[in-house]
Motif scaffolding. Structure first.
Motif, PDB file in Angstrom:
ATOM      1  N   MET A 173      -5.968 -13.896  -0.433  1.00 17.41           N
ATOM      2  CA  MET A 173      -6.584 -12.719  -1.075  1.00 17.41           C
ATOM      3  C   MET A 173      -6.096 -11.432  -0.421  1.00 17.41           C
ATOM      4  O   MET A 173      -5.799 -10.447  -1.101  1.00 17.41           O
ATOM      5  N   GLY A 174      -5.979 -11.446   0.921  1.00 21.02           N
ATOM      6  CA  GLY A 174      -5.478 -10.272   1.634  1.00 21.02           C
ATOM      7  C   GLY A 174      -4.037  -9.958   1.266  1.00 21.02           C
ATOM      8  O   GLY A 174      -3.686  -8.793   1.031  1.00 21.02           O
ATOM      9  N   LEU A 175      -3.193 -10.989   1.197  1.00 20.00           N
ATOM     10  CA  LEU A 175      -1.790 -10.792   0.813  1.00 20.00           C
ATOM     11  C   LEU A 175      -1.662 -10.305  -0.623  1.00 20.00           C
ATOM     12  O   LEU A 175      -0.789  -9.485  -0.937  1.00 20.00           O
ATOM     13  N   LEU A 176      -2.544 -10.803  -1.504  1.00 21.33           N
ATOM     14  CA  LEU A 176      -2.536 -10.360  -2.904  1.00 21.33           C
ATOM     15  C   LEU A 176      -2.891  -8.879  -3.009  1.00 21.33           C
ATOM     16  O   LEU A 176      -2.285  -8.134  -3.795  1.00 21.33           O
ATOM     17  N   MET A 177      -3.847  -8.432  -2.193  1.00 18.50           N
ATOM     18  CA  MET A 177      -4.215  -7.008  -2.172  1.00 18.50           C
ATOM     19  C   MET A 177      -3.044  -6.146  -1.707  1.00 18.50           C
ATOM     20  O   MET A 177      -2.777  -5.083  -2.273  1.00 18.50           O
ATOM     21  N   ILE A 178      -2.349  -6.603  -0.665  1.00 14.45           N
ATOM     22  CA  ILE A 178      -1.188  -5.864  -0.148  1.00 14.45           C
ATOM     23  C   ILE A 178      -0.078  -5.805  -1.199  1.00 14.45           C
ATOM     24  O   ILE A 178       0.530  -4.758  -1.422  1.00 14.45           O
ATOM     25  N   LEU A 179       0.165  -6.947  -1.858  1.00 12.55           N
ATOM     26  CA  LEU A 179       1.211  -7.004  -2.896  1.00 12.55           C
ATOM     27  C   LEU A 179       0.879  -6.060  -4.046  1.00 12.55           C
ATOM     28  O   LEU A 179       1.752  -5.311  -4.518  1.00 12.55           O
ATOM     29  N   ARG A 180      -0.372  -6.082  -4.503  1.00 17.12           N
ATOM     30  CA  ARG A 180      -0.764  -5.182  -5.594  1.00 17.12           C
ATOM     31  C   ARG A 180      -0.588  -3.724  -5.181  1.00 17.12           C
ATOM     32  O   ARG A 180      -0.082  -2.900  -5.956  1.00 17.12           O
ATOM     33  N   THR A 181      -0.982  -3.414  -3.961  1.00 22.61           N
ATOM     34  CA  THR A 181      -0.852  -2.043  -3.458  1.00 22.61           C
ATOM     35  C   THR A 181       0.604  -1.594  -3.454  1.00 22.61           C
ATOM     36  O   THR A 181       0.925  -0.482  -3.900  1.00 22.61           O
ATOM     37  N   MET A 182       1.505  -2.442  -2.960  1.00 20.64           N
ATOM     38  CA  MET A 182       2.927  -2.094  -2.891  1.00 20.64           C
ATOM     39  C   MET A 182       3.523  -1.908  -4.284  1.00 20.64           C
ATOM     40  O   MET A 182       4.292  -0.965  -4.522  1.00 20.64           O
ATOM     41  N   VAL A 183       3.171  -2.797  -5.212  1.00 25.52           N
ATOM     42  CA  VAL A 183       3.700  -2.707  -6.588  1.00 25.52           C
ATOM     43  C   VAL A 183       3.240  -1.418  -7.262  1.00 25.52           C
ATOM     44  O   VAL A 183       3.995  -0.794  -8.029  1.00 25.52           O
ATOM     45  N   LEU A 184       2.019  -0.990  -6.974  1.00 29.14           N
ATOM     46  CA  LEU A 184       1.480   0.213  -7.614  1.00 29.14           C
ATOM     47  C   LEU A 184       1.910   1.500  -6.924  1.00 29.14           C
ATOM     48  O   LEU A 184       2.173   2.509  -7.582  1.00 29.14           O
ATOM     49  N   ILE A 185       1.988   1.479  -5.587  1.00 22.16           N
ATOM     50  CA  ILE A 185       2.224   2.721  -4.849  1.00 22.16           C
ATOM     51  C   ILE A 185       3.689   3.144  -4.826  1.00 22.16           C
ATOM     52  O   ILE A 185       3.995   4.344  -4.854  1.00 22.16           O
ATOM     53  N   LEU A 186       4.612   2.187  -4.775  1.00 16.93           N
ATOM     54  CA  LEU A 186       6.037   2.548  -4.661  1.00 16.93           C
ATOM     55  C   LEU A 186       6.548   3.372  -5.848  1.00 16.93           C
ATOM     56  O   LEU A 186       7.164   4.426  -5.638  1.00 16.93           O
ATOM     57  N   PRO A 187       6.305   2.966  -7.109  1.00 15.97           N
ATOM     58  CA  PRO A 187       6.748   3.819  -8.228  1.00 15.97           C
ATOM     59  C   PRO A 187       6.056   5.180  -8.217  1.00 15.97           C
ATOM     60  O   PRO A 187       6.670   6.199  -8.554  1.00 15.97           O
ATOM     61  N   LEU A 188       4.791   5.201  -7.811  1.00 15.49           N
ATOM     62  CA  LEU A 188       4.023   6.453  -7.807  1.00 15.49           C
ATOM     63  C   LEU A 188       4.666   7.499  -6.915  1.00 15.49           C
ATOM     64  O   LEU A 188       4.815   8.660  -7.317  1.00 15.49           O
ATOM     65  N   VAL A 189       5.083   7.101  -5.719  1.00 11.91           N
ATOM     66  CA  VAL A 189       5.651   8.082  -4.783  1.00 11.91           C
ATOM     67  C   VAL A 189       7.152   8.299  -5.008  1.00 11.91           C
ATOM     68  O   VAL A 189       7.658   9.414  -4.815  1.00 11.91           O
ATOM     69  N   LEU A 190       7.878   7.253  -5.420  1.00 15.64           N
ATOM     70  CA  LEU A 190       9.329   7.403  -5.619  1.00 15.64           C
ATOM     71  C   LEU A 190       9.653   8.276  -6.820  1.00 15.64           C
ATOM     72  O   LEU A 190      10.699   8.939  -6.843  1.00 15.64           O
ATOM     73  N   LEU A 191       8.776   8.313  -7.819  1.00 14.58           N
ATOM     74  CA  LEU A 191       8.998   9.162  -8.995  1.00 14.58           C
ATOM     75  C   LEU A 191       8.844  10.654  -8.689  1.00 14.58           C
ATOM     76  O   LEU A 191       9.170  11.502  -9.527  1.00 14.58           O
ATOM     77  N   LEU A 192       8.351  10.969  -7.496  1.00 15.99           N
ATOM     78  CA  LEU A 192       8.227  12.380  -7.104  1.00 15.99           C
ATOM     79  C   LEU A 192       9.559  12.975  -6.661  1.00 15.99           C
ATOM     80  O   LEU A 192       9.760  14.185  -6.749  1.00 15.99           O
ATOM     81  N   ARG A 193      10.482  12.121  -6.177  1.00 13.72           N
ATOM     82  CA  ARG A 193      11.755  12.624  -5.642  1.00 13.72           C
ATOM     83  C   ARG A 193      12.587  13.390  -6.673  1.00 13.72           C
ATOM     84  O   ARG A 193      13.152  14.439  -6.336  1.00 13.72           O
ATOM     85  N   PRO A 194      12.701  12.897  -7.938  1.00 12.16           N
ATOM     86  CA  PRO A 194      13.555  13.635  -8.891  1.00 12.16           C
ATOM     87  C   PRO A 194      12.939  14.933  -9.419  1.00 12.16           C
ATOM     88  O   PRO A 194      13.631  15.699 -10.091  1.00 12.16           O
TER      89      PRO A 194
END
Length: 319
Positions: A153-174
């Motif tokens: 369950m802990g690993l699933l929470m981390i995985l969900r967080t990474m999948v959601l957060i990476l596009p959110l912050v990387l889309l700010l660069r352009p």
């Protein structure tokens, strides 16, 4: 003198090749920053010491190596992450008037800030599931919530967080930023940053909405459903004393859920619909949103959970 300093900072941002932003502590109270820093330091100290103590107690006390307290340790860890992610910029403004932050630093701060927020939402769902199993299916509690399942369950929470957060912050660069990039808060908050962009932000807005749906949009109904089932189960208990005893085990979790979701939803609504709301209200709500959960969560669990309360008193007596 302060006005000249602000103008020089804004001029350096406008002439800089890389995007930069000006953070804001509490609008209109610039001269009182030294005094305002005192309660902020107190709250940060409570959040850091309280959550560190909860983590230390759960790690060292073998009697607390149970699913409920494992989830509580996850909550304390995410609260520490939330506290640390904003403490440097907030106190930097209040102590040294260090308002300028680069886009790269902003992205790093948002990664940890929003990432910890997503994690905390997931932990609250896991804690609600823990209470549901403990009350509605107590005989299978130890077989359902095994150590390996809690790790999953802990690993699933981390995985969900990474999948959601990476596009959110990387889309700010352009994105392109122009003009005076003055943020409403003492930290970088995604809706606040994309409002300052002078290029197309539809992808960023859609990504933010998707993240909201896959965190609060899923987690909040799951928590509500678990408590509907818990209440239904508790009402079937004939003894009023036993009914009160069973439901009292959920009080801490209900308090933590309210402390987390109410400020978050209020700040989100103010950002979307409160254009006429004074800036000082935006700033105060933003600080409540990130400071209150880490400060209040250890207090709630220390007061309302007998095992944690005993362990805290025992730790304090030994010192």
């Amino acid at each position: 003198m302060l006005q000249i300093q602000d103008n020089m900072t804004i001029l350096s941002i406008l002439t800089s090749k890389s995007p930069a932003f000006l953070l804001t502590a509490i609008p209109g109270f610039h001269s009182a920053h030294a005094w305002i820093s005192i309660p902020f330091c107190g709250l940060y100290a409570i959040a850091l010491s309280g959550n560190s103590m909860i983590l230390f107690i759960i790690i060292t006390q073998h009697s607390l190596h149970e699913p409920m307290f494992y989830f509580l340790s996850m909550l304390s860890a995410t609260d520490l992450g939330l506290t640390v992610s904003t403490m440097s910029t907030t106190l930097g403004i209040l102590w040294f008037d260090a308002r300028e932050i680069t886009l790269d630093a902003c992205i790093i701060q948002m990664f940890f800030l929003h990432g910890c927020t997503f994690m905390e939402s997931g932990v609250l769902v896991a804690m609600a599931f823990d209470r549901y199993v403990a009350i509605c299916n107590p005989l299978r509690y130890t077989t359902i919530l095994t150590n390996s399942r809690i790790i999953q369950m802990g690993l699933l929470m981390i995985l969900r967080t990474m999948v959601l957060i990476l596009p959110l912050v990387l889309l700010l660069r352009p994105l392109s930023f122009c003009g005076m990039n003055v943020l409403s808060h003492s930290y970088c908050y995604h809706p606040d940053v994309i409002k300052l962009a002078c290029s197309d932000t539809r992808a960023n807005s859609i990504c933010g909405l998707v993240d909201l749906v896959f965190t609060t949009g899923i987690d909040a109904p799951c928590i509500i459903l678990s408590y509907i089932l818990i209440i239904h189960s508790v009402l079937n208990i004939t003894s009023p004393e036993e009914r009160y005893k069973v439901f009292s085990t959920c009080v801490s979790h209900v308090g933590v859920v309210a402390v987390f979701y109410n400020p978050m939803m209020s700040l989100s609504l103010v950002h979307r619909y409160g254009r006429s709301v004074p800036k000082v209200v935006h700033s105060m709500m933003a600080n409540v949103y990130l400071l209150f959960p880490p400060v209040l969560n250890p207090i709630i669990y220390s007061v309302k959970t007998k095992e944690i309360r005993k362990a805290v008193f025992s730790l304090l007596r030994t010192k």
